[in-house]
Design a protein around this motif. Structure first.
Motif, PDB file in Angstrom:
ATOM      1  N   UNK A  22       0.781  -1.232   0.000  1.00  0.00           N
ATOM      2  CA  UNK A  22       0.000   0.000   0.000  1.00  0.00           C
ATOM      3  C   UNK A  22       0.806   1.272   0.000  1.00  0.00           C
ATOM      4  N   UNK A  23       2.144   1.158  -0.071  1.00  0.00           N
ATOM      5  CA  UNK A  23       2.981   2.332  -0.210  1.00  0.00           C
ATOM      6  C   UNK A  23       3.379   2.506  -1.663  1.00  0.00           C
ATOM      7  N   UNK A  24       4.288   3.434  -1.932  1.00  0.00           N
ATOM      8  CA  UNK A  24       4.806   3.642  -3.289  1.00  0.00           C
ATOM      9  C   UNK A  24       6.270   3.238  -3.299  1.00  0.00           C
ATOM     10  N   UNK A  25       6.561   2.080  -3.922  1.00  0.00           N
ATOM     11  CA  UNK A  25       7.926   1.592  -4.008  1.00  0.00           C
ATOM     12  C   UNK A  25       8.687   2.272  -5.128  1.00  0.00           C
ATOM     13  N   UNK A  26      10.006   2.341  -4.959  1.00  0.00           N
ATOM     14  CA  UNK A  26      10.859   3.010  -5.943  1.00  0.00           C
ATOM     15  C   UNK A  26      12.082   2.178  -6.276  1.00  0.00           C
ATOM     16  N   UNK A  27      12.448   2.180  -7.548  1.00  0.00           N
ATOM     17  CA  UNK A  27      13.728   1.663  -8.000  1.00  0.00           C
ATOM     18  C   UNK A  27      14.714   2.816  -8.127  1.00  0.00           C
ATOM     19  N   UNK A  28      15.982   2.550  -7.826  1.00  0.00           N
ATOM     20  CA  UNK A  28      17.030   3.543  -7.994  1.00  0.00           C
ATOM     21  C   UNK A  28      17.826   3.217  -9.251  1.00  0.00           C
ATOM     22  N   UNK A  29      17.769   4.095 -10.245  1.00  0.00           N
ATOM     23  CA  UNK A  29      18.517   3.872 -11.481  1.00  0.00           C
ATOM     24  C   UNK A  29      19.924   4.440 -11.407  1.00  0.00           C
TER      25      UNK A  29
END
Length: 368
Positions: free
Chosen positions: A35-42
């Protein structure tokens, strides 16, 4: 795709896109699924490496997620300063039995930016964020046309205003408490010092009065009650990095995770020692010995020390690693990322309820 920031997730909780292998697909998927907003680090990845991680993440969740890009950095102005630092680090190279990295004086600071932009325009993701500067209006408009929501980091009111003028959908305000690299738009060594930076709550309030776009708050947040305070100050969502660093889904080294709550590491400092740009980490031997002499030369210093950091990790020596962490690191909890999101959401609800009851009680008292 969504056009409102709050449409991307059930809770106002964003997992910070921590570079260096920390914010990997497993972590982003677990956060988004909960329910959160996940992020990838490029950052520090090739364009293809970024694309492969996006594909992997899409195989783990169908929930919205984000991808973070580093803005290109100016070519190195003072090669001599980096060479002097190289000489200072010769003892470290001998100790860890590994060569120092090479630098590219012609300019190695683009991090594959244009190639990554092309991939993200061709195969859009829900959210793209930017660190170390503000993209051009043309770049942001191109993402708008393909339905991608854009966020840009800022550390001052002036930077937040630049973000709004450039056409970004939201600004992520980063308080001085934040772990890892400060997202300043221009690296100014004259601003270094113990008094550098603005605390998160003050920054949220100032930015909220200066811009109309949504504000995401980042910096030292580890508990739901802190998220409630950030939202009460005017933020729409809160971004947490160090809180997710200790989760099993995080790609951080075991020594890094353990150091967050190790009594040996009592404080954090902003340092250029590992990368040449101000970044907050746990104060260890390498930071103390080399921080005062590190030049303002990112990402050249990052490449110079990369092998040393890897060798220190391989040797089990946390004193030679870049232990990025925010000021709230001692409150880290070793919970699965999805469970941490749920705990934070419950704490947020409890804090909001307490605030509402307090306000109601205060109003009743005034009425009597």
């Amino acid at each position: 795709m969504s056009t409102a920031l709050t449409d991307f997730c059930r809770y106002p909780i964003v997992q910070a896109p921590m570079a260096g292998g920390v914010a990997r697909p497993e972590l982003a998927a677990a956060v988004s699924e909960a329910g959160g907003l996940g992020f990838l680090a490029a950052g520090y990845k090739t364009a293809d490496g970024m694309y492969q991680e996006i594909k992997q993440l899409r195989g783990l969740t169908d929930r919205p997620f984000g991808v973070n890009l580093f803005m290109p950095q100016p070519a190195l102005a003072d090669i001599a300063a980096v060479e002097v630092y190289r000489e200072q680090l010769a003892g470290e190279a001998a100790w860890y039995e590994t060569p120092l990295g090479e630098i590219d004086p012609s300019g190695c600071g683009d991090d594959g930016y244009e190639a990554k932009l092309a991939i993200l325009r061709e195969d859009p993701v829900p959210v793209v964020s930017f660190h170390f500067g503000c993209p051009s209006r043309a770049v942001l408009n191109a993402f708008d046309r393909v339905g991608t929501y854009t966020i840009v980091s800022a550390t001052t009111v002036a930077e937040a205003q630049d973000v709004e003028r450039s056409g970004a959908d939201a600004v992520c305000v980063q308080g001085v408490e934040a772990g890892g690299h400060q997202g300043t738009h221009r690296d100014d060594p004259q601003a270094d010092g113990t008094g550098a930076g603005i605390g998160l709550l003050s920054l949220i309030t100032q930015v909220r009065e200066a811009v109309q776009i949504p504000v995401i708050a980042a910096g030292g947040l580890m508990r739901g009650a802190q998220i409630a305070a950030a939202l009460a100050a005017g933020a729409t969502m809160a971004q947490l990095g160090t809180a997710f660093l200790a989760t099993p889904e995080s790609g951080a080294h075991t020594l890094h995770k353990e150091a967050l709550t190790n009594p040996l590491f009592t404080r954090t400092e902003l340092t250029r020692a590992f990368s040449g740009r101000p970044a907050r980490g746990l104060a260890n031997r390498f930071l103390r010995e080399h921080g005062p002499y590190a030049p303002a030369a990112y990402p050249d210093v990052h490449h110079l020390t990369s092998g040393l950091r890897k060798a220190a990790a391989k040797a089990g020596d946390a004193q030679g690693m870049a232990l990025w962490a925010g000021q709230g690191h001692r409150m880290a909890r070793e919970l699965p990322a999805g469970q941490l999101v749920e705990v934070l959401a419950a704490e947020l609800d409890a804090a909001r309820t307490a605030l509402s009851r307090g306000a109601a009680a205060g109003g009743a008292g005034d009425a009597s």
